[in-house]
Design an enzyme around this catalytic site. Sequence first.
Site, PDB file in Angstrom:
ATOM      1  N   GLU A 104       9.538  -2.687  -2.790  1.00 49.53           N
ATOM      2  CA  GLU A 104       8.453  -1.975  -3.505  1.00 49.53           C
ATOM      3  C   GLU A 104       8.899  -1.041  -4.643  1.00 49.53           C
ATOM      4  O   GLU A 104       9.127   0.120  -4.431  1.00 49.53           O
ATOM      5  CB  GLU A 104       7.641  -1.029  -2.429  1.00 49.53           C
ATOM      6  N   GLU A 151       6.190   6.465  -0.542  1.00 46.93           N
ATOM      7  CA  GLU A 151       5.286   7.743  -0.055  1.00 46.93           C
ATOM      8  C   GLU A 151       6.186   8.626   0.981  1.00 46.93           C
ATOM      9  O   GLU A 151       5.611   9.732   0.720  1.00 46.93           O
ATOM     10  CB  GLU A 151       3.815   7.349   0.116  1.00 46.93           C
ATOM     11  N   SER A 166       0.825  -3.161  -6.352  1.00 47.08           N
ATOM     12  CA  SER A 166      -0.250  -3.842  -7.059  1.00 47.08           C
ATOM     13  C   SER A 166      -0.515  -5.386  -7.113  1.00 47.08           C
ATOM     14  O   SER A 166      -0.791  -5.878  -8.106  1.00 47.08           O
ATOM     15  CB  SER A 166      -0.152  -3.260  -8.767  1.00 47.08           C
ATOM     16  N   ASN A 216      -1.316  -2.311   4.275  1.00 49.53           N
ATOM     17  CA  ASN A 216      -0.971  -1.049   4.405  1.00 49.53           C
ATOM     18  C   ASN A 216      -2.128  -0.368   3.991  1.00 49.53           C
ATOM     19  O   ASN A 216      -2.389   0.140   2.683  1.00 49.53           O
ATOM     20  CB  ASN A 216       0.275  -0.515   3.653  1.00 49.53           C
ATOM     21  N   GLY A 262       0.400   1.393  -6.757  1.00 46.97           N
ATOM     22  CA  GLY A 262      -1.106   1.962  -6.856  1.00 46.97           C
ATOM     23  C   GLY A 262      -1.311   2.154  -8.552  1.00 46.97           C
ATOM     24  O   GLY A 262      -2.049   3.183  -8.967  1.00 46.97           O
ATOM     25  N   LYS A 305      -2.592   2.583   4.358  1.00 46.95           N
ATOM     26  CA  LYS A 305      -2.332   4.169   3.996  1.00 46.95           C
ATOM     27  C   LYS A 305      -3.406   5.165   4.489  1.00 46.95           C
ATOM     28  O   LYS A 305      -3.866   5.064   5.615  1.00 46.95           O
ATOM     29  CB  LYS A 305      -2.051   4.490   2.464  1.00 46.95           C
TER      30      LYS A 305
HETATM   31  P1  13P Z   1      -0.597  -1.032  -3.935  1.00 47.26           P
HETATM   32  O1  13P Z   1      -0.965  -2.551  -3.506  1.00 47.26           O
HETATM   33  O2  13P Z   1      -1.897  -0.101  -3.965  1.00 47.26           O
HETATM   34  O3  13P Z   1       0.119  -0.910  -5.181  1.00 47.26           O
HETATM   35  O4  13P Z   1       0.432  -0.272  -2.788  1.00 47.26           O
HETATM   36  C1  13P Z   1       1.394  -1.152  -2.449  1.00 47.26           C
HETATM   37  C2  13P Z   1       2.022  -0.375  -1.270  1.00 47.26           C
HETATM   38  O5  13P Z   1       2.382   0.911  -1.365  1.00 47.26           O
HETATM   39  C3  13P Z   1       2.297  -1.103  -0.110  1.00 47.26           C
HETATM   40  O6  13P Z   1       2.735  -0.362   0.855  1.00 47.26           O
END
Ligand code: 13P
Length: 255
Positions: free
Chosen positions: A168, A98, A214, A9, A174, A11
């Site tokens: 998640e 998010e 993460s 992802n 993150g 983002k």
């Molecule tokens: P991270 O791997 O940066 O923690 O993000 C996970 C995520 O939100 C994937 O959709």
Amino acid sequence: MRSYMVAGNWKQNLGPAEAAKLARQVSMGLLGLDLKGEVLVCPTYVAIPAVAEIIKGKKTLLGAQNCSATGAGAHTGEIGVDMLAEAGCTHVIVAHSERRADSGETDDDFVNKINQVHAAGLTAIFCFGELLDERKAGRERDVVKAQLEGVLPRLASATPQNLVLAYEPVWAIGTGETASPEQAQDIHAVSRELVSGMIGAEAAAAVRILYGGSVKPSNAEDLFGRADIDGGLIGGASLKAEDFLGIVKCAQAVS
Ligand code: 13P
């Protein structure tokens, strides 16, 4: 029985040029692998055509990070699933935390979006997971139950083929703080049990549940090796080809 999925992802990162570069690196890196699962990248909307061009005929699949909850019409700023399908997407992420937080999306939105995704013949990746406060209060199971119950029983045509679940925990996204393999496996097992009551035991046994939060090459193998963890939804580490490919190799190793 269940094959893995590793999904990146991206983002709100990487415009068309940078996304195409990363897509090229990822698809080149997969060339020599006899893939036992599926590898997906989800760029921003505007980078989808550039990435589609790069990965055409290759092993990498293409997904979007969001979609409109309705069909075509007067919905300024929205992008429909038919358009995503035409642009080469086979998957759409729905209900990412998010979007729950930034855009106030609700269960009704998720149901409508997933039904749109399915009507267009695409696969939805439905995200769920508790906040830090909820975990601290020991409420993670209740939260996950409510999130799954608010959406899954209301889907018109979900199957293990067109629906992927992604646990998640928001406190692990993150932050560099990963759920331990034990914590993740616990919620994955609970979720599969819950889903069994909603879509039937056979479908629940076949549906993939990804872990996200993460994930890195250094922790992926331990996570993916657990009985109910069928791969990962990767944020930060999916932005570096080397890390993302390293995570794919972890999935390969335990498959
Ligand atoms: P991270 O791997 O940066 O923690 O993000 C996970 C995520 O939100 C994937 O959709």
